[in-house]
Design a protein around this motif. Structure first.
Motif, PDB file in Angstrom:
ATOM      1  N   THR A   1       0.863  -1.172   0.000  1.00  0.00           N
ATOM      2  CA  THR A   1       0.000   0.000   0.000  1.00  0.00           C
ATOM      3  C   THR A   1       0.903   1.226   0.000  1.00  0.00           C
ATOM      4  O   THR A   1       1.629   1.458   0.963  1.00  0.00           O
ATOM      5  N   PHE A   2       0.865   1.978  -1.085  1.00  0.00           N
ATOM      6  CA  PHE A   2       1.723   3.147  -1.249  1.00  0.00           C
ATOM      7  C   PHE A   2       0.932   4.395  -0.890  1.00  0.00           C
ATOM      8  O   PHE A   2      -0.166   4.620  -1.423  1.00  0.00           O
ATOM      9  N   VAL A   3       1.505   5.207   0.001  1.00  0.00           N
ATOM     10  CA  VAL A   3       0.800   6.375   0.528  1.00  0.00           C
ATOM     11  C   VAL A   3       1.584   7.634   0.207  1.00  0.00           C
ATOM     12  O   VAL A   3       2.825   7.642   0.255  1.00  0.00           O
TER      13      VAL A   3
ATOM     14  N   LEU B   1       0.230   7.561   7.486  1.00  0.00           N
ATOM     15  CA  LEU B   1       1.186   6.459   7.410  1.00  0.00           C
ATOM     16  C   LEU B   1       1.393   5.835   8.786  1.00  0.00           C
ATOM     17  O   LEU B   1       1.392   4.601   8.935  1.00  0.00           O
ATOM     18  N   ALA B   2       1.549   6.690   9.801  1.00  0.00           N
ATOM     19  CA  ALA B   2       1.745   6.187  11.160  1.00  0.00           C
ATOM     20  C   ALA B   2       0.528   5.394  11.632  1.00  0.00           C
ATOM     21  O   ALA B   2       0.660   4.368  12.305  1.00  0.00           O
ATOM     22  N   GLN B   3      -0.666   5.861  11.250  1.00  0.00           N
ATOM     23  CA  GLN B   3      -1.890   5.170  11.643  1.00  0.00           C
ATOM     24  C   GLN B   3      -1.968   3.785  10.999  1.00  0.00           C
ATOM     25  O   GLN B   3      -2.322   2.791  11.655  1.00  0.00           O
TER      26      GLN B   3
ATOM     27  N   THR C   1       2.784  -1.418   4.065  1.00  0.00           N
ATOM     28  CA  THR C   1       2.643   0.030   3.933  1.00  0.00           C
ATOM     29  C   THR C   1       3.990   0.662   3.612  1.00  0.00           C
ATOM     30  O   THR C   1       4.994   0.367   4.251  1.00  0.00           O
ATOM     31  N   ALA C   2       3.997   1.543   2.619  1.00  0.00           N
ATOM     32  CA  ALA C   2       5.248   2.184   2.200  1.00  0.00           C
ATOM     33  C   ALA C   2       4.953   3.570   1.665  1.00  0.00           C
ATOM     34  O   ALA C   2       3.829   3.869   1.236  1.00  0.00           O
ATOM     35  N   ARG C   3       5.966   4.410   1.700  1.00  0.00           N
ATOM     36  CA  ARG C   3       5.852   5.741   1.088  1.00  0.00           C
ATOM     37  C   ARG C   3       5.889   5.597  -0.430  1.00  0.00           C
ATOM     38  O   ARG C   3       6.752   4.935  -0.976  1.00  0.00           O
ATOM     39  N   ALA C   4       4.965   6.246  -1.089  1.00  0.00           N
ATOM     40  CA  ALA C   4       4.926   6.192  -2.546  1.00  0.00           C
ATOM     41  C   ALA C   4       6.093   6.965  -3.151  1.00  0.00           C
ATOM     42  O   ALA C   4       6.614   7.905  -2.534  1.00  0.00           O
ATOM     43  N   ARG C   5       6.506   6.577  -4.331  1.00  0.00           N
ATOM     44  CA  ARG C   5       7.490   7.355  -5.083  1.00  0.00           C
ATOM     45  C   ARG C   5       6.754   8.566  -5.649  1.00  0.00           C
ATOM     46  O   ARG C   5       5.911   8.430  -6.533  1.00  0.00           O
ATOM     47  N   ASN C   6       7.088   9.738  -5.137  1.00  0.00           N
ATOM     48  CA  ASN C   6       6.324  10.938  -5.489  1.00  0.00           C
ATOM     49  C   ASN C   6       7.115  11.895  -6.372  1.00  0.00           C
ATOM     50  O   ASN C   6       7.038  13.095  -6.213  1.00  0.00           O
ATOM     51  N   ASP C   7       7.902  11.369  -7.305  1.00  0.00           N
ATOM     52  CA  ASP C   7       8.538  12.209  -8.314  1.00  0.00           C
ATOM     53  C   ASP C   7       7.479  12.479  -9.372  1.00  0.00           C
ATOM     54  O   ASP C   7       7.192  11.615 -10.206  1.00  0.00           O
ATOM     55  N   VAL C   8       6.887  13.680  -9.346  1.00  0.00           N
ATOM     56  CA  VAL C   8       5.685  13.935 -10.138  1.00  0.00           C
ATOM     57  C   VAL C   8       5.910  13.687 -11.621  1.00  0.00           C
ATOM     58  O   VAL C   8       5.152  12.943 -12.261  1.00  0.00           O
ATOM     59  N   LEU C   9       6.950  14.290 -12.199  1.00  0.00           N
ATOM     60  CA  LEU C   9       7.149  14.150 -13.639  1.00  0.00           C
ATOM     61  C   LEU C   9       7.509  12.723 -14.027  1.00  0.00           C
ATOM     62  O   LEU C   9       7.026  12.203 -15.037  1.00  0.00           O
TER      63      LEU C   9
ATOM     64  N   SER D   1       5.376   3.506  -8.459  1.00  0.00           N
ATOM     65  CA  SER D   1       5.994   2.750  -7.359  1.00  0.00           C
ATOM     66  C   SER D   1       6.169   1.279  -7.695  1.00  0.00           C
ATOM     67  O   SER D   1       6.978   0.591  -7.067  1.00  0.00           O
ATOM     68  N   THR D   2       5.404   0.769  -8.674  1.00  0.00           N
ATOM     69  CA  THR D   2       5.503  -0.646  -9.061  1.00  0.00           C
ATOM     70  C   THR D   2       6.195  -0.818 -10.413  1.00  0.00           C
ATOM     71  O   THR D   2       6.109  -1.884 -11.022  1.00  0.00           O
TER      72      THR D   2
END
Length: 418
Positions: free
Chosen positions: A306-308, A316-318, A327-335, A397-398
């Motif tokens: 689950t990418f957030v 995320l903490a919840q 649970t993981a941080r999503a890759r948020n490189d917009v471009l 992210s995948t």
């Protein structure tokens, strides 16, 4: 100095002519500009004044290691010279041809402080358009030793980018020399690879990364979107699932479930949204977590990950506290995320189930911000983009999971009768 790697006339000419104060190689990806610029850098190190520092600058230390130092230590590229390039991964200095070279990451405007008090005779800049303009200006000011020069590479960006407007467009007014590279300028690339590269980049990125053009981001971001092609009413058996969440409290909360079908295609299988403005009631992180878990249970789905949205620290903490798996941080490189999503849409790898009403409403209108483009930046308009952002998170992210499927689909598309 080089091993057996063939060089084009343009590459050789650029190396010989790189005698200006500012020397820039720009153009398409894999077009040979990096090899030419690194060869010029090695020659410049050998001839550099004894006074003043030599620096290599990039977005981060990791990108410097990947884009500059790894090629410099590749025997296939530089033959026996690699023995004279020494670096310990993670260290902020390297030794090149007996000279200490300082490695400087410049991720944001604060990096400018790393240059204060520095006097340099030679600088190599990797991906110059990614640096803050203030850092670039300060770097040029620090190249104050007589005969000092800068060598840099970059892929194209917006035609209003500060590097294009302030430097490349003023080449005849400055002590600057530049060389534009296209894919055809790299004689070492196999024709099949070039054909794949041309097919994989779409829209804005095809014009920049393949054609090497400095073009503006304008209009629809997913201009390949076709509801008749991309929307499905039925799903095949899904063998893997991943989930992504674009978190919102006053803005809509959107979760998109991505699946890999047994037909080796990706599917946006389902979507869960909650708009507190429409419902006139905000939910807490714990309530969102419980609602998400209940939705997945109803679907009888346990996503692998689950990418957030990385900025949603409290949510995320919840999820972690509630034991939500993967649970993981999503890759948020917009471009980069938009580029990944464009690729899977354009080659037909991604389909969207008709039940994903938020996505179906947002994707056709997801557009570039014209005012940002006028200022030299590529940004989507921040409006009606919550499900689109969640899709971007999960697709990007995948990428390692689906990237191998793209070539077969491209071959299928290209071989189909017109």
């Amino acid at each position: 100095m080089l091993n057996s790697l063939p060089l084009s006339r343009k590459q050789l000419r650029s190396v010989a002519q790189a005698q200006a104060r500012i020397n820039l190689w720009h153009g398409a990806v894999r077009s040979g500009k990096t090899v030419a610029s690194l060869l010029a850098f090695l020659l410049a190190v050998a001839e550099a004044p004894s006074s003043g520092l030599i620096v290599i600058v990039g977005r981060s230390l990791q990108t410097i290691e990947r884009n500059v130092l790894e090629p410099l230590t590749d025997p296939a590229l530089f033959g026996p010279v690699v023995a004279q390039v020494r670096h310990t991964r993670g260290a902020t200095t390297a030794v090149v041809l007996g000279r200490t070279v300082h490695l400087i990451g410049a991720a944001d405007a604060r990096a400018e402080g790393r240059l204060r008090g520095l006097t340099a005779c030679l600088a190599y800049v990797d991906e110059a358009t990614l640096l803050p303009e203030a850092f670039w200006v300060q770097l040029l000011a620090r190249l104050s030793v007589p005969g000092a020069k800068l060598l840099g590479t970059t892929n194209p960006d917006s035609p209003r980018h500060w590097l294009k407007v302030g430097y490349l467009d003023r080449e005849d007014q400055l002590d600057l020399k530049s060389w534009h590279f296209a894919l055809a300028d790299n004689p070492s690339l196999a024709p099949a690879y070039v054909a794949s590269l041309r097919a994989e980049y779409v829209g804005l990125w095809r014009r920049r990364m393949v054609d090497g053009a400095w073009v503006v981001a304008e209009g629809a971001i997913y201009d390949m979107w076709d509801e008749q092609q991309h929307v499905v009413d039925d799903l095949p058996p899904i063998v893997r699932h991943w989930l992504a969440v674009d978190y919102g409290t006053t803005n809509p909360f959107a979760a998109v479930l991505l699946g890999l079908g047994d037909d080796d295609r990706l599917y946006a299988c389902a979507e869960w949204r909650y708009d507190s403005r429409t419902r006139r009631r905000q939910m807490t992180d714990a309530q969102y977590s419980a609602a998400l878990r209940g939705w997945l249970d109803a679907l009888d789905v346990e996503p692998e990950w689950t990418f957030v949205d990385p900025s949603a620290a409290s949510f995320l903490a919840q999820l972690w506290e509630d034991g939500h798996p993967g649970t993981a941080r999503a890759r948020n490189d917009v471009l980069d995320g938009i580029r990944s999503t464009s690729t899977v849409l354009d080659c037909g790898l991604l389909r969207v189930h008709r039940s994903c009403e938020g996505l179906l409403g947002e994707l056709p209108g997801y557009s570039w911000d014209a005012s940002a483009a006028a200022a030299g930046e590529d940004k989507p308009i921040k409006r009606d983009d919550h499900s689109a952002d969640a899709l971007r998170y999960v697709v990007h992210s995948t990428a390692a999971e689906w990237r191998h499927l793209v070539p077969d689909l491209l071959q299928e598309v290209n071989s189909a009768p017109a």
